[in-house]
Design a protein around this motif. Structure first.
Motif, PDB file in Angstrom:
ATOM      1  N   ASN A 143       0.806  -1.220   0.000  1.00 45.62           N
ATOM      2  CA  ASN A 143       0.000   0.000   0.000  1.00 45.62           C
ATOM      3  C   ASN A 143       0.840   1.273   0.000  1.00 45.62           C
ATOM      4  OD1 ASN A 143       0.960  -0.175   2.570  1.00 45.62           O
ATOM      5  ND2 ASN A 143      -0.983   0.246   3.592  1.00 45.62           N
ATOM      6  N   ALA A 144       2.090   1.177  -0.467  1.00 44.77           N
ATOM      7  CA  ALA A 144       2.942   2.371  -0.527  1.00 44.77           C
ATOM      8  C   ALA A 144       2.312   3.457  -1.383  1.00 44.77           C
ATOM      9  CB  ALA A 144       4.324   1.999  -1.055  1.00 44.77           C
ATOM     10  N   THR A 145       1.692   3.068  -2.501  1.00 49.11           N
ATOM     11  CA  THR A 145       1.061   4.053  -3.393  1.00 49.11           C
ATOM     12  C   THR A 145      -0.118   4.742  -2.697  1.00 49.11           C
ATOM     13  OG1 THR A 145       1.704   2.789  -5.357  1.00 49.11           O
ATOM     14  CG2 THR A 145      -0.069   4.392  -5.625  1.00 49.11           C
ATOM     15  N   ARG A 146      -0.879   4.004  -1.928  1.00 49.75           N
ATOM     16  CA  ARG A 146      -2.007   4.602  -1.209  1.00 49.75           C
ATOM     17  C   ARG A 146      -1.524   5.664  -0.226  1.00 49.75           C
ATOM     18  NH1 ARG A 146      -5.953   0.893   1.873  1.00 49.75           N
ATOM     19  NH2 ARG A 146      -6.833   2.964   2.231  1.00 49.75           N
ATOM     20  N   ILE A 147      -0.410   5.383   0.437  1.00 49.43           N
ATOM     21  CA  ILE A 147       0.132   6.371   1.379  1.00 49.43           C
ATOM     22  C   ILE A 147       0.624   7.609   0.638  1.00 49.43           C
ATOM     23  CG2 ILE A 147       1.974   6.793   3.058  1.00 49.43           C
ATOM     24  CD1 ILE A 147       1.729   3.893   3.930  1.00 49.43           C
ATOM     25  N   GLN A 148       1.274   7.391  -0.510  1.00 49.92           N
ATOM     26  CA  GLN A 148       1.734   8.530  -1.315  1.00 49.92           C
ATOM     27  C   GLN A 148       0.553   9.386  -1.767  1.00 49.92           C
ATOM     28  OE1 GLN A 148       3.952   6.180  -4.188  1.00 49.92           O
ATOM     29  NE2 GLN A 148       5.908   6.944  -3.386  1.00 49.92           N
ATOM     30  N   ASP A 149      -0.526   8.735  -2.172  1.00 46.47           N
ATOM     31  CA  ASP A 149      -1.716   9.478  -2.611  1.00 46.47           C
ATOM     32  C   ASP A 149      -2.326  10.248  -1.445  1.00 46.47           C
ATOM     33  OD1 ASP A 149      -1.404   8.541  -5.170  1.00 46.47           O
ATOM     34  OD2 ASP A 149      -2.846   6.885  -4.928  1.00 46.47           O
ATOM     35  N   ALA A 150      -2.342   9.635  -0.265  1.00 48.33           N
ATOM     36  CA  ALA A 150      -2.902  10.309   0.907  1.00 48.33           C
ATOM     37  C   ALA A 150      -2.077  11.534   1.279  1.00 48.33           C
ATOM     38  CB  ALA A 150      -2.986   9.333   2.082  1.00 48.33           C
ATOM     39  N   LEU A 151      -0.763  11.426   1.180  1.00 47.48           N
ATOM     40  CA  LEU A 151       0.119  12.536   1.526  1.00 47.48           C
ATOM     41  C   LEU A 151      -0.127  13.751   0.618  1.00 47.48           C
ATOM     42  CD1 LEU A 151       3.488  10.681   2.254  1.00 47.48           C
ATOM     43  CD2 LEU A 151       2.114  11.973   3.901  1.00 47.48           C
ATOM     44  N   LYS A 152      -0.495  13.493  -0.613  1.00 48.84           N
ATOM     45  CA  LYS A 152      -0.719  14.602  -1.554  1.00 48.84           C
ATOM     46  C   LYS A 152      -1.806  15.554  -1.035  1.00 48.84           C
ATOM     47  CE  LYS A 152       0.436  11.936  -5.722  1.00 48.84           C
ATOM     48  NZ  LYS A 152      -0.116  11.335  -6.970  1.00 48.84           N
ATOM     49  N   ASN A 153      -2.774  14.996  -0.342  1.00 52.05           N
ATOM     50  CA  ASN A 153      -3.932  15.782   0.075  1.00 52.05           C
ATOM     51  C   ASN A 153      -3.819  16.314   1.504  1.00 52.05           C
ATOM     52  OD1 ASN A 153      -5.294  15.240  -2.412  1.00 52.05           O
ATOM     53  ND2 ASN A 153      -5.795  13.194  -1.627  1.00 52.05           N
ATOM     54  N   ILE A 154      -2.671  16.133   2.143  1.00 49.91           N
ATOM     55  CA  ILE A 154      -2.483  16.583   3.516  1.00 49.91           C
ATOM     56  C   ILE A 154      -2.095  18.062   3.513  1.00 49.91           C
ATOM     57  CG2 ILE A 154      -1.123  16.325   5.616  1.00 49.91           C
ATOM     58  CD1 ILE A 154      -3.102  14.042   5.067  1.00 49.91           C
ATOM     59  N   THR A 155      -2.840  18.859   4.281  1.00 52.58           N
ATOM     60  CA  THR A 155      -2.561  20.284   4.403  1.00 52.58           C
ATOM     61  C   THR A 155      -2.429  20.650   5.881  1.00 52.58           C
ATOM     62  OG1 THR A 155      -3.851  20.783   2.413  1.00 52.58           O
ATOM     63  CG2 THR A 155      -3.427  22.601   3.928  1.00 52.58           C
ATOM     64  N   PRO A 156      -1.311  21.259   6.268  1.00 55.46           N
ATOM     65  CA  PRO A 156      -1.137  21.653   7.679  1.00 55.46           C
ATOM     66  C   PRO A 156      -2.194  22.678   8.091  1.00 55.46           C
ATOM     67  CG  PRO A 156       0.967  21.658   6.524  1.00 55.46           C
ATOM     68  CD  PRO A 156      -0.093  21.521   5.480  1.00 55.46           C
ATOM     69  N   ARG A 157      -2.820  22.410   9.270  1.00 58.45           N
ATOM     70  CA  ARG A 157      -3.867  23.334   9.695  1.00 58.45           C
ATOM     71  C   ARG A 157      -3.888  23.574  11.203  1.00 58.45           C
ATOM     72  NH1 ARG A 157      -9.523  21.502   7.371  1.00 58.45           N
ATOM     73  NH2 ARG A 157      -9.972  23.707   7.677  1.00 58.45           N
ATOM     74  N   GLY A 158      -3.640  22.517  12.002  1.00 57.32           N
ATOM     75  CA  GLY A 158      -3.973  22.601  13.412  1.00 57.32           C
ATOM     76  C   GLY A 158      -2.811  22.515  14.376  1.00 57.32           C
ATOM     77  N   THR A 159      -3.051  21.823  15.508  1.00 57.86           N
ATOM     78  CA  THR A 159      -2.126  21.774  16.638  1.00 57.86           C
ATOM     79  C   THR A 159      -1.336  20.468  16.621  1.00 57.86           C
ATOM     80  OG1 THR A 159      -1.992  22.108  19.028  1.00 57.86           O
ATOM     81  CG2 THR A 159      -3.828  20.765  18.230  1.00 57.86           C
ATOM     82  N   THR A 160      -0.650  20.169  17.763  1.00 58.39           N
ATOM     83  CA  THR A 160       0.278  19.032  17.823  1.00 58.39           C
ATOM     84  C   THR A 160      -0.081  18.109  18.981  1.00 58.39           C
ATOM     85  OG1 THR A 160       1.981  20.568  17.024  1.00 58.39           O
ATOM     86  CG2 THR A 160       2.726  18.416  17.798  1.00 58.39           C
ATOM     87  N   PRO A 161      -1.056  17.212  18.819  1.00 59.18           N
ATOM     88  CA  PRO A 161      -1.453  16.278  19.884  1.00 59.18           C
ATOM     89  C   PRO A 161      -0.645  14.976  19.808  1.00 59.18           C
ATOM     90  CG  PRO A 161      -3.038  16.152  18.103  1.00 59.18           C
ATOM     91  CD  PRO A 161      -1.995  17.139  17.673  1.00 59.18           C
ATOM     92  N   ILE A 162       0.621  15.016  20.179  1.00 60.66           N
ATOM     93  CA  ILE A 162       1.488  13.843  20.021  1.00 60.66           C
ATOM     94  C   ILE A 162       1.057  12.710  20.947  1.00 60.66           C
ATOM     95  CG2 ILE A 162       3.850  12.982  20.246  1.00 60.66           C
ATOM     96  CD1 ILE A 162       4.846  15.718  19.403  1.00 60.66           C
ATOM     97  N   ALA A 163       0.848  13.001  22.230  1.00 56.35           N
ATOM     98  CA  ALA A 163       0.480  11.943  23.181  1.00 56.35           C
ATOM     99  C   ALA A 163      -0.825  11.262  22.768  1.00 56.35           C
ATOM    100  CB  ALA A 163       0.359  12.528  24.586  1.00 56.35           C
TER     101      ALA A 163
END
Length: 467
Positions: free
Chosen positions: A114-134
């Motif tokens: 599913n490497a291609t699916r992850i690459q496709d998903a990354l294309k549509n990621i836009t930074p918007r919010g905060t950093t909830p790491i925990a």
């Protein structure tokens, strides 16, 4: 330019194939061992898409650089066998402000190829919010399927926790539960003061520029996929790795899970065997000598050969007896001085190995023989000889109550009780002076108690009549 990109692409594929040992003779030699068969590896990328990822970083915005390098890596992973990938992203669904500390989503669940699916998903990621790491780490626990695999988490971030959570505590708890191994953290251009905050979360890699980011990604993937080799030297008292033929259990120190069991072996040249070991866990190695030898907190270097020395010098103990066959069924309890816990129950006329040192023996004869501080020396056999016993038959007119005691100066020490239902009993006793004390059952007064002293001589028998 296209030729250079193609060369970089093929070089990375070759690099990962080499790391996996594809086609290497040493890998072929160990595939017959059940515990080192190629196993499924799951890698989840936890990707920071918080607002700060719009920040400039060398050739462009951090988000674009990270996506580009992730795409190159995924191109390489496309050809790696026995691997499943997943992508979770945080900080990309809700704008800031206001702060949404639940902004974390599994964009691509685990699957093979599913490497291609992850690459496709990354294309549509836009930074918007905060950093909830925990919070994202907590959610990752449910992303990994329950079936057995090596579960790896790779956190890519340019900031620290902004929602009041404790990523260190969450990561430690999930590692203890065996959800995933110690995570990898790649920090993108973090301030020096913030880097230490990730040391407790996982293995931190500092990417201060794009080149270092690429190098960090390669190192992380190599450590996630590559097995390393280990030589365990079981050292005698002279520091020579001469001990062998004993089982070693490798525990994951964080989870307590048994990862491997190997019977230690010396090869034809007299050198300890080379083991193929997963380099990611921190190990607790227990060598099942008597008593055990333990090496704690063993950390391996991925892709390299490591050697671990464990003090395990041994000698042997034989408890010898040449008497009647009935007596050969006797056993001895072996303990360490100052400790009543039983190490071993050893058979008579058998030889057992023990760590070099002193031991207390309780030999289950009548009476019991207690020997303290019996010395076990390196590569030598210590022999303890039991005196040949004698035999006594006690005869009474009627069954009754009584016991046999040893006579030691002015003191009587209990040895055994008589059977209150028998009027004739035979005992196998060690040489020495004894006293029998008896009262017939029909006699209701203590004044009818009878006493008889007798001696036991090795190899001889006698009859004692209580009347």
């Amino acid at each position: 330019m296209k030729g250079n990109k193609f060369k970089l692409y093929t070089d990375r594929i070759f690099f990962l194939m080499v790391l996996l040992g594809l086609g290497l003779p040493v890998q072929a030699q160990v595939t017959s061992r059940k515990q080192v068969q190629p196993t499924l590896t799951r890698i989840e990328f936890l990707f920071d898409a918080s607002q700060s990822m719009y920040g400039r970083w060398q050739s462009g915005a951090k988000i674009d650089v990270a996506k580009n390098l992730m795409n190159q890596l995924l191109d390489s992973l496309r050809f790696v066998p026995n691997i499943e990938l997943a992508l979770r992203v945080y900080g990309h669904q809700k704008p800031y402000p206001p702060q949404d500390c639940d902004d974390s989503r599994l964009e691509v669940p685990f699957a093979s190829g599913n490497a291609t699916r992850i690459q496709d998903a990354l294309k549509n990621i836009t930074p918007r919010g905060t950093t909830p790491i925990a919070r994202s780490l907590e959610l990752c626990a449910d992303d990994f399927p329950a079936s057995p695999a090596r579960n790896i988490l790779i956190l890519i971030t340019d900031g620290i926790e902004e929602c009041g959570g404790d990523p260190c505590a969450v990561s430690a708890a999930l590692q203890r539960k065996g959800i995933f191994l110690k995570p990898f953290v790649i920090g993108m251009g973090l301030d020096e003061s913030l880097k230490k905050t990730f040391d407790c979360v996982g293995r931190y890699f500092d990417a201060t520029n794009e080149v270092m980011f690429r190098q960090a990604m390669d190192i992380v993937i190599s450590q996630a996929l590559n097995s390393t080799t280990l030589q365990v030297n079981l050292l005698d008292v002279n520091g020579v790795p001469s001990e062998t033929n004993v089982n070693m259990t490798f525990y994951d120190r964080n989870t307590g899970e048994v990862k491997y069991n190997y019977i230690h072996t010396l090869n034809a040249k007299g050198n300890p065997d080379t083991l193929v070991i997963d380099p990611l866990p921190i190990y607790r190695i227990v060598v099942h000598t008597v008593p055990q030898a333990i090496k704690d907190s063993v950390v391996l270097v991925p892709g390299k050969h490591s050697t671990v020395g464990i003090d395990a010098g041994q000698g042997s103990l034989m408890i010898r007896y040449d008497g009647p066959s009935e007596y050969r069924k006797i056993q001895a309890i072996v303990r360490q001085p100052g400790d009543m816990a039983t190490l071993v129950v050893q058979d008579i006329n058998a030889t057992e190995k023990y760590r070099v040192g002193k031991y207390n023996l309780e030999i289950l004869t009548l009476p019991r023989i207690l020997l303290d501080n019996v010395d076990i020396s390196q590569s030598k056999t210590t022999t303890v000889t039991i005196p040949r016993p004698g035999i006594v038959t006690l005869v009474t007119n009627n069954p009754g109550f009584g016991s046999i005691y040893t006579v030691e100066g002015k003191t009587l020490k209990w040895v055994t009780n008589l059977d209150e239902n028998l009027s004739k009993e035979t005992f196998i006793l060690q040489p020495g002076r004894y006293r029998a004390v008896f009262r017939p059952r029909a006699s209701r007064e203590s004044i009818y108690t009878l006493e008889k002293e007798f001696s036991i001589v090795s190899g001889e028998s006698n009859v004692v009549i209580m009347n």
